[in-house]
Enzyme design. Structure first.
Site, PDB file in Angstrom:
ATOM      1  N   HIS A 278      -7.534  -5.296  -0.014  1.00 26.43           N
ATOM      2  CA  HIS A 278      -8.475  -6.112   0.773  1.00 26.43           C
ATOM      3  C   HIS A 278      -8.778  -5.421   2.082  1.00 26.43           C
ATOM      4  O   HIS A 278      -7.902  -4.838   2.739  1.00 26.43           O
ATOM      5  CB  HIS A 278      -7.976  -7.543   0.944  1.00 26.43           C
ATOM      6  CG  HIS A 278      -6.881  -7.786   1.921  1.00 26.43           C
ATOM      7  ND1 HIS A 278      -7.105  -8.011   3.254  1.00 26.43           N
ATOM      8  CD2 HIS A 278      -5.538  -7.886   1.757  1.00 26.43           C
ATOM      9  CE1 HIS A 278      -5.963  -8.242   3.874  1.00 26.43           C
ATOM     10  NE2 HIS A 278      -4.984  -8.165   2.990  1.00 26.43           N
ATOM     11  N   ASP A 290      -2.123  -4.886   7.799  1.00 23.73           N
ATOM     12  CA  ASP A 290      -2.611  -5.880   6.836  1.00 23.73           C
ATOM     13  C   ASP A 290      -4.109  -6.093   7.010  1.00 23.73           C
ATOM     14  O   ASP A 290      -4.531  -6.925   7.782  1.00 23.73           O
ATOM     15  CB  ASP A 290      -1.868  -7.200   7.076  1.00 23.73           C
ATOM     16  CG  ASP A 290      -2.275  -8.295   6.104  1.00 23.73           C
ATOM     17  OD1 ASP A 290      -2.866  -7.983   5.053  1.00 23.73           O
ATOM     18  OD2 ASP A 290      -2.006  -9.475   6.404  1.00 23.73           O
ATOM     19  N   GLU A 322     -10.075 -11.827   1.514  1.00 22.93           N
ATOM     20  CA  GLU A 322      -8.745 -12.065   0.922  1.00 22.93           C
ATOM     21  C   GLU A 322      -7.981 -13.066   1.756  1.00 22.93           C
ATOM     22  O   GLU A 322      -7.244 -13.910   1.216  1.00 22.93           O
ATOM     23  CB  GLU A 322      -7.970 -10.745   0.828  1.00 22.93           C
ATOM     24  CG  GLU A 322      -6.641 -10.843   0.078  1.00 22.93           C
ATOM     25  CD  GLU A 322      -5.443 -11.178   0.968  1.00 22.93           C
ATOM     26  OE1 GLU A 322      -4.338 -11.358   0.429  1.00 22.93           O
ATOM     27  OE2 GLU A 322      -5.606 -11.273   2.210  1.00 22.93           O
ATOM     28  N   GLU A 323      -8.140 -12.969   3.071  1.00 23.65           N
ATOM     29  CA  GLU A 323      -7.421 -13.863   3.963  1.00 23.65           C
ATOM     30  C   GLU A 323      -7.939 -15.297   3.885  1.00 23.65           C
ATOM     31  O   GLU A 323      -7.368 -16.190   4.501  1.00 23.65           O
ATOM     32  CB  GLU A 323      -7.518 -13.354   5.406  1.00 23.65           C
ATOM     33  CG  GLU A 323      -6.935 -11.964   5.636  1.00 23.65           C
ATOM     34  CD  GLU A 323      -5.413 -11.897   5.520  1.00 23.65           C
ATOM     35  OE1 GLU A 323      -4.794 -12.944   5.210  1.00 23.65           O
ATOM     36  OE2 GLU A 323      -4.849 -10.824   5.745  1.00 23.65           O
ATOM     37  N   ASP A 351      -1.585  -3.983  -0.898  1.00 22.45           N
ATOM     38  CA  ASP A 351      -1.768  -4.887   0.231  1.00 22.45           C
ATOM     39  C   ASP A 351      -0.542  -4.778   1.126  1.00 22.45           C
ATOM     40  O   ASP A 351       0.532  -5.258   0.771  1.00 22.45           O
ATOM     41  CB  ASP A 351      -1.922  -6.320  -0.296  1.00 22.45           C
ATOM     42  CG  ASP A 351      -2.275  -7.317   0.795  1.00 22.45           C
ATOM     43  OD1 ASP A 351      -2.303  -6.924   1.973  1.00 22.45           O
ATOM     44  OD2 ASP A 351      -2.515  -8.484   0.456  1.00 22.45           O
ATOM     45  N   HIS A 451      -0.132 -11.058  10.726  1.00 20.25           N
ATOM     46  CA  HIS A 451      -1.151 -12.059  11.075  1.00 20.25           C
ATOM     47  C   HIS A 451      -1.176 -12.350  12.577  1.00 20.25           C
ATOM     48  O   HIS A 451      -1.493 -13.468  12.993  1.00 20.25           O
ATOM     49  CB  HIS A 451      -0.937 -13.351  10.286  1.00 20.25           C
ATOM     50  CG  HIS A 451      -1.432 -13.274   8.873  1.00 20.25           C
ATOM     51  ND1 HIS A 451      -1.573 -14.378   8.070  1.00 20.25           N
ATOM     52  CD2 HIS A 451      -1.811 -12.210   8.111  1.00 20.25           C
ATOM     53  CE1 HIS A 451      -2.016 -14.002   6.872  1.00 20.25           C
ATOM     54  NE2 HIS A 451      -2.165 -12.691   6.881  1.00 20.25           N
TER      55      HIS A 451
END
Length: 533
Positions: A278, A290, A322-323, A351, A451
């Protein structure tokens, strides 16, 4: 590298064009026989080549609000970057537009009013569930059909009948398990709840079933909704007359984005090897690990194999959104015809392949670890074996990564397509046993900036724990929020697997058309991604 002052003068598109020029000269692996293809491609994928892409992605984020999230200009420029490189390298490039639910929380608070006034910390004690409603909710915490004894087989909130009249005007305490988070919270809202707390399930001692977790509701709801750990949920359930206030500041709207595909010039179009990562970040971060690492990894492999004449068609995919509950890969798989789906021999997913406090995770295609979801579709074990052989040859230990459905392999295995890939870890804490295998810091997350804004090339400047990162740097060579050894090693594993299957998929069992609608145990869990148990 483009200087800071030059980037400031140029603006987004021009800066990316200059950055593209730094990658124009590469020495790709030349067309050879199958075994030599694997060795030559693996040697041609270098750390320097990989890191240049991370520099480009960071520059794109910096020039576009500090992020590369789908639905925003940072993602659009990231897609331009990948598409331009692939087109110049001779690949057939396709950009697939789609719409998705864009959800972002811009602020929140959570506090216990009584019996013991307590203020809780965001992303330490609680996290806002993706697509939570916007607003403030104050009320009593009402447990909903909780399962707090072994085996904790929770279906809390999955049925409307789980809710008593007491939940109306109050805050529902729900437990992870059985059905999607979005279904549970929507049912709570329909029952009159003004807020929702989703506790972890506690059905095992594994950290991912005990600790605070990050989840998505899939679709927007109208009430504030947060997640907490299993122990905190148990404590809440055991506190009479517990009164709390949840405040969430959120955005929920439909936005446009796209997937980017690059297909090799050679190879059998009826035997397609798909390779995906992603491309999007979370809305508050550059997403360098990420998933800058996965995106850069497959990008560099694609560039280096552009002259390789393979037996099978290779299709590289950079997924959008994707998130946002795997929206891009789900859209792609759902819009395949039966013939197109049957032509995909296997899917390889990458990923997060450079986590700073890493583990070498290999997706557990045969469920040999016997934990979590079951095995992937037939052929997944053979994919796992290729990665395991690679790491064994390097003298590196591996960990079994479960098919939890939290990444883009989910829609593929849900439709019976075998899958595999690599994962260096996210929010789970590293154990002493892990340290014995890979070094690092026990008790810290595999990616301490998961994140978070510090998932960048300047993590401390963006809020990372400076003491922890000093400790990590004493053990490892880091490039921003990326462990260079893990990234470089995993990129070689990517190259090995891609070159292996690009030339020979004979180990992958034929997939009868009748199986295209069936689901393995892993597929059922993966279909809903991180929404379910």
């Amino acid at each position: 590298m483009v200087s800071h002052s030059l980037r400031r003068r140029l603006g987004g598109v021009a800066a990316v064009a200059v950055l593209l020029g730094t990658f124009a000269v590469v020495t790709p692996a030349q067309a050879t026989s199958g075994g030599n293809d694997v060795r030559k491609l693996t040697r041609s994928v270098t750390l320097a080549g990989l890191l240049r892409h991370l520099v480009a992605l960071q520059a794109i984020a910096t020039l576009n609000g500090g992020n590369r999230a789908s639905g925003g200009p940072g993602y659009d420029r990231s897609a331009d970057y990948v598409a331009t490189l692939m087109r110049h390298a001779g690949y057939t490039v396709t950009r697939q537009p789609f719409q998705f639910n864009f959800c972002e929380d811009t602020g929140s608070s959570f506090a216990q009013n009584s019996p013991t006034p307590t203020t809780y910390a965001d992303q330490t004690d609680y996290d806002v569930l993706d697509c939570s409603g916007n607003g403030t909710a104050t009320g009593l915490v009402v447990p909903v059909d909780l399962a707090l004894t072994t085996p904790n087989a929770s279906s809390s909130g999955c049925e409307a009948t789980d809710f008593t009249p007491a939940v109306a005007g109050n805050i529902a305490l729900l437990q992870r398990g059985t059905c999607p988070f979005g279904q549970k919270v929507a049912n709570a809202e329909a029952a009159g709840a003004i807020g929702a707390i989703m506790m972890n399930q506690g059905n095992s001692t594994a950290p991912d079933r005990q600790n605070l977790f990050f989840g998505t509701l899939g679709n927007p709801v109208g009430i504030p909704a947060i997640s907490v750990s299993y122990p905190m949920g148990v404590a809440f359930a055991g506190t009479p007359n517990l009164n709390v206030t949840i405040t969430t500041q959120t955005i929920a709207e439909v936005r446009d984005t796209e997937n980017v595909f690059a297909e090799s010039r050679w190879g059998d179009p009826d035997e397609v090897v798909m390779v995906g990562a992603h491309l999007d970040s979370e809305p508050d971060t550059a997403g360098i690990n990420d998933n800058g690492t996965g995106s850069a990894g497959i990008l560099e492999v694609a560039l280096q194999m552009r002259k390789m004449k393979t037996k099978n068609k290779v299709r590289f995919a950079w997924w959008g959104a994707e998130e946002s509950n795997l929206a891009g890969s789900t859209f792609y798989v759902n819009n395949l015809t039966d013939e197109q789906r049957a032509a995909i021999a296997l899917y390889l997913n990458f990923d997060m392949i450079g986590s700073p406090n890493y583990t070498f995770g290999v997706y557990d295609g045969d469920d040999s670890a016997g934990q979590g979801s079951g095995p992937g579709p037939a052929g997944s074990a053979q994919i796992e074996a290729v990665f395991q052989a690679f790491f064994a040859a390097r003298g590196e230990a591996t960990a079994a990564a479960d098919f939890t459905g939290r990444s883009d392999y989910g829609p593929f295995i849900a439709t019976g397509i075998p899958a595999g890939g690599l994962f260096t870890g996210a929010e789970v804490q590293k154990t002493e046993a892990d340290v014995a295998l890979w070094g690092g810091v026990a008790g810290a997350q595999y990616d301490p900036c998961y994140h978070a804004p510090c998932d960048s090339l300047t993590p401390e400047r963006n809020g990372a724990d400076a003491a922890l990162y000093r400790q990590l740097r004493r053990e490892y060579r880091l490039f921003g929020n990326v462990n260079t050894f893990a990234f470089d090693t995993n990129a070689d594993a990517v190259a090995t697997a891609v070159a292996t299957f690009a030339n020979d998929t004979s180990t992958i069992p034929p997939r009868p058309a009748a199986l295209s609608g069936t689901r393995s145990a892993a597929a059922r869990g993966a279909a809903a991604g991180s929404l379910t148990e």
